[in-house]
Design an enzyme around this catalytic site. Structure first.
Site, PDB file in Angstrom:
ATOM      1  N   ALA A 215      -9.111   1.737   9.665  1.00  0.00           N
ATOM      2  CA  ALA A 215      -8.099   1.480  10.699  1.00  0.00           C
ATOM      3  C   ALA A 215      -8.562   2.125  12.008  1.00  0.00           C
ATOM      4  O   ALA A 215      -9.127   1.458  12.877  1.00  0.00           O
ATOM      5  CB  ALA A 215      -6.743   2.024  10.269  1.00  0.00           C
TER       6      ALA A 215
ATOM      7  N   GLY B 190     -10.722   8.053   6.389  1.00  0.00           N
ATOM      8  CA  GLY B 190     -11.885   8.859   6.709  1.00  0.00           C
ATOM      9  C   GLY B 190     -13.091   8.101   7.221  1.00  0.00           C
ATOM     10  O   GLY B 190     -13.974   8.697   7.833  1.00  0.00           O
TER      11      GLY B 190
ATOM     12  N   LYS C 171       0.885  -1.164   0.000  1.00  0.00           N
ATOM     13  CA  LYS C 171       0.000   0.000   0.000  1.00  0.00           C
ATOM     14  C   LYS C 171       0.921   1.210   0.000  1.00  0.00           C
ATOM     15  O   LYS C 171       1.589   1.505   0.997  1.00  0.00           O
ATOM     16  CB  LYS C 171      -0.909   0.024   1.235  1.00  0.00           C
ATOM     17  CG  LYS C 171      -1.835   1.241   1.239  1.00  0.00           C
ATOM     18  CD  LYS C 171      -2.584   1.414   2.547  1.00  0.00           C
ATOM     19  CE  LYS C 171      -3.180   2.820   2.610  1.00  0.00           C
ATOM     20  NZ  LYS C 171      -3.693   3.145   3.959  1.00  0.00           N
TER      21      LYS C 171
ATOM     22  N   GLY D 148      -7.883   9.307   9.806  1.00  0.00           N
ATOM     23  CA  GLY D 148      -8.234   9.399  11.218  1.00  0.00           C
ATOM     24  C   GLY D 148      -9.282  10.439  11.558  1.00  0.00           C
ATOM     25  O   GLY D 148      -9.645  10.597  12.725  1.00  0.00           O
TER      26      GLY D 148
END
Lengths: 68, 259, 259, 68, 259, 259, 68, 68
Positions: free
Chosen positions: B210, B189, B101, B162
């Protein structure tokens, strides 16, 4: 001789190898799940035993940690 | 299994087991890895590459390996193509995967992608045989350039990393979807299940979360909620929703009322 | 079962089997009833009361009885409390249930509730022993009045019936939730799974969908999508989402980066 | 006599009951899943057999149909 | 004059007469130029550069020169840096101005900026002595790169050209504003006065409108509306708005009520 | 003068001087009354009725009388029709006006209208010869009932009093506008100029602002901004905006490009 | 000789200048508000009179038109 | 006698009028911009001078203040 390991100066015997460094720091010449960069280039796992470090080498030893 | 095999997500020829990607950043304790993975059943789990002074590193890697989940190393925090490329090389060496990634950010405050460095890094990593999944903006022209550079998917942001703001510009995500023919994975987001469902309804092929999971009051429950949200949105997209209309339309018959 | 027993929805002392209410209006064919119910597993299914010239009426009632689902007759189309009360009485007689989804609309174009007539009808039906679930606006003061009148739940609209516009005023739905201590069922406007998830995240206890399912290209798939969306939103609400913040927050560690 | 059934005029024999009307329209004196209103008031199922209709009565016979 | 001199907009050392930029594309008739300019009092008016078979070209240029308004040629439709640079050179020659609104688009359907070609063209035009105002995405990292390349302002889009969707991502526009220290001109997407006011409230220094005016039912009235909207938003930004809060705050005193 | 005479706002046969209503609640000092009125040029200024222990009361009334502005007393804080009616009667006696902004709230926390008590009070005050402008919800059915009761205008809320959240449900405000043939004055929730412009674009005939002005960092500047915003929105509404469309539409000609 | 003017072939006498072309097309050797590109490079206004065209030249003559 | 003025008990001489109360509190029998309610009903300005208060009357004297 003196090298830089993960950003800090470290004194090693002359003719130490990457494997020697790993034994010194991890008690293991081939620790699992890590990678090693020497002067910004990857040192492949297969070459650790034979890869001779020289004065001033910059070594980074990395592993996987939490990340988004 | 909520999605039929014929609907599997395939990236770079690999069939993935679901449409939820999970990030581990912010995980309060490694002991949560197993229950979170059980609840989320993610296709891949992302990890970062950092200097280590011990092999264990809290046992995260061991916990992930035990779970047999596919690892997707990222290049989080890299500010230049050069940094990102060496980080990807180290990840490949450490984790024995050529998937990455790719993140190249413009500054450490906004954590927004620097698409110029990103394009350079993507081209170089493709040249070196990596399967590149780039974290990008919601710009469809850049998405197309990333695909032209050989990326296996594109990962546009919904909102800043975040922030939990969800998809700030649905129109742009739809445009990214229309611009490329590789999988689109909404990255960054997502704050809650409806964000994930909306992203899928907009045409995304998968969603990465995450912070939404790891910093929720109950990470395991949120993992389950996002998994359900992704499936809900995917199926809704395929079901063909009713059109939005400004005026009402009776759902009960007009004829035959008494009195 | 996606929600633990301890989280069952209870209305007027009755434990319901899920948090999705299903409307049958617009159903293209009765043959779809069984697969839609299997996919949606609704707590209740709403029906309207209309004059009949044959007992069968396309077999809808038989199909619903075969599925063993709880019926919730509505008073759709009633323009006055008087009309609504007699319609409810006939529903109780025909279907042997004292539950009623009370609808009193202001006009046949907007299909919006007339809360004045609604309050009168609710008070009268409560007096007559009905369990009243009123279709209302997203006005928390009216919601409180309906509860004071003895309603067993409130059903604020997200947007006009059949519009598919979702929840136009999330702030108002949160205010309704905060204003009453009976179950809040989002009614009207749901178009797709993310709408249902959002409604639950706002604090609704259940969601009703009709047109969203019956007029979707694939009603059975949308039924499944909405069921997943409701569960996703419910679990996300309980999981305690991360706060929304205007700025980014790193999900990968800053320390230990190479180079 | 003439009554109004579901909005339309209908001729019935004098002294016809609600049940008679139901037999006429549904071949069944107690069809399942329906309800009957006479002049805007519910005629309970139990009273259909005995409920005598009179000239001008307005009868609605309803059942459950699709509805939101 | 609605804005005090101390608040003048200055780009590349030039004091501009207002904070509204006007595009002429889609103008139904040249006769409207004068009344539109009188209503809008724009700081600059944009024009495109096209092959001509007559000097007059409907007299647009003459009408603009008569009005004594500053011209801002654009490179609309250019798909590469090369095309944009030669177009800018021809504009400088034809109109005797070294200001250019730099547009390099990724494709002719979306008309979205291709920021890679845009950066190349910007650097080259700055090298050649142009005052470059680039039409860009709402990406703050790209905005900063454009400023580093020497651009005199940045012109992020609110939404696609001619869409009338307004500012689709206010958060991104605020981020662009925070990322650079040159004037930010909202470009593309403005459909009506409230869009222009919002853009200014988000921190933009000016707003460009074209289609919103030229294709409105009454172009002159909309020109006036946008001019007022820009001024309203600018003054509101400076006035320091009240914070948004989820709950009510009484604007009438509680004490001293009778009864 | 920004609005032509033919466009004057007329309520109950009275021609008003502008389309901005101003509330005085929260005014930091009476000395600001004159400059705020000069900047806002409001059609009316609202005041509350409270017990007094001195005739002066900070001289607000004197300041307003000096400015020669039309006063609109409100019944702010009243929780019942009875309270509101006596308050209106006292206002008529004290201020020699039969105009009243009728407020009947459901509770002192949300300050939301109680439309049931509101309808009762409106009918009674109309019977007593008042010109009633009711503060209401954004419910078009209630709006119609208020007009049927003889109200001279309706004043739906955009969002809770003092929240600064603007128009939370534009669809509902458009529906109120379509439902009645008396002036619609957006009341409550306005936080800044773009909110006022949007309200007018949605079809409102005027906008009321109080907290937005009185609690702004610079009340006089915000008064001016709102005045401009109201005018901008009014003119934009009449100008006939371009339609919103999902895809771009070129504002520069495609033909004639070089190279 | 033949040149390309705004995308179309155009026959000119040998030794024609940019100014000659402008006279031919615009009855004016120095029309106002236009610019000329020859083979993708700007031909400055001051050089039009002396700028000799050659077989195969690609000439673009542009002006300002409506644009967003 | 004792009356209630704006929520507080107040002692007045017997046979005091509304005007007397206003003089007592405002040094003015007809202050401008105020209104008076006696026991929840408006006491019109014109009747203040003659309006006799009685034991237990509840008087509210109001004026216009800041309000949204």
């Amino acid at each position: 001789m003196t090298i830089t390991h993960n950003g800090e100066a470290l004194a090693l015997e002359a003719r130490a190898t990457v494997a020697d460094l790993l034994v010194l720091r991890f008690d293991d010449p081939r620790p699992h799940g890590i990678a090693v960069a020497v002067n910004g280039e990857v040192a492949p796992r297969g070459e650790w035993a034979g890869w001779m470090l020289v004065e001033g080498d910059v070594i980074d030893v990395v592993t996987a940690v939490q990340g988004g | 299994m909520t999605t039929p095999c014929s609907d599997d997500l395939v990236i770079a020829g690999e069939v993935l087991s679901s449409r939820l990607f999970l990030g581990t950043g912010g995980l309060p304790q490694v002991a949560l890895v197993a229950p979170i993975l059980a609840a989320a059943r993610p296709a891949v789990v992302t990890v970062s590459i950092r200097r280590t002074s011990s092999v264990a590193e809290g046992g995260l890697l061991a916990a992930l390996r035990d779970a047999g989940v596919r690892l997707l190393p990222n290049t989080a925090g890299c500010l230049s193509a050069r940094e990102a490329v060496i980080t990807a090389e180290l990840a490949r060496e450490a984790l024995e995967t050529n998937w990455v990634k790719l993140e190249v950010i413009g500054d450490e405050r906004s954590l927004l992608p620097d698409v110029v460095e990103l394009l350079d890094a993507a081209a170089e990593l493709v040249r070196r045989g990596f399967t590149v999944l780039p974290y990008s903006t919601d710009d469809p022209v850049i998405a197309r350039r990333l695909v032209d550079a050989g990326c296996a998917a594109v990962m546009p942001l919904g909102s800043p990393i975040g922030s939990g703001l969800g998809v700030l510009n649905p129109h742009a995500i739809e445009a990214v979807r229309a611009a490329v023919d590789v999988p689109v994975v909404l990255d960054a987001g997502v704050g809650t299940a409806s964000d994930a469902a909306l992203a899928m309804e907009l045409g995304c092929d998968a969603v990465l979360a995450a912070t939404a999971v790891t910093r929720a009051d109950d990470p395991v429950a949120m993992a389950r909620a996002l998994r359900l949200g992704v499936d809900a949105g995917r199926i809704a997209r395929q079901a063909g929703r009713i059109p939005r209309q400004a005026t009402a339309r009776a759902s009960s018959p007009v004829a035959g009322r008494i009195g």
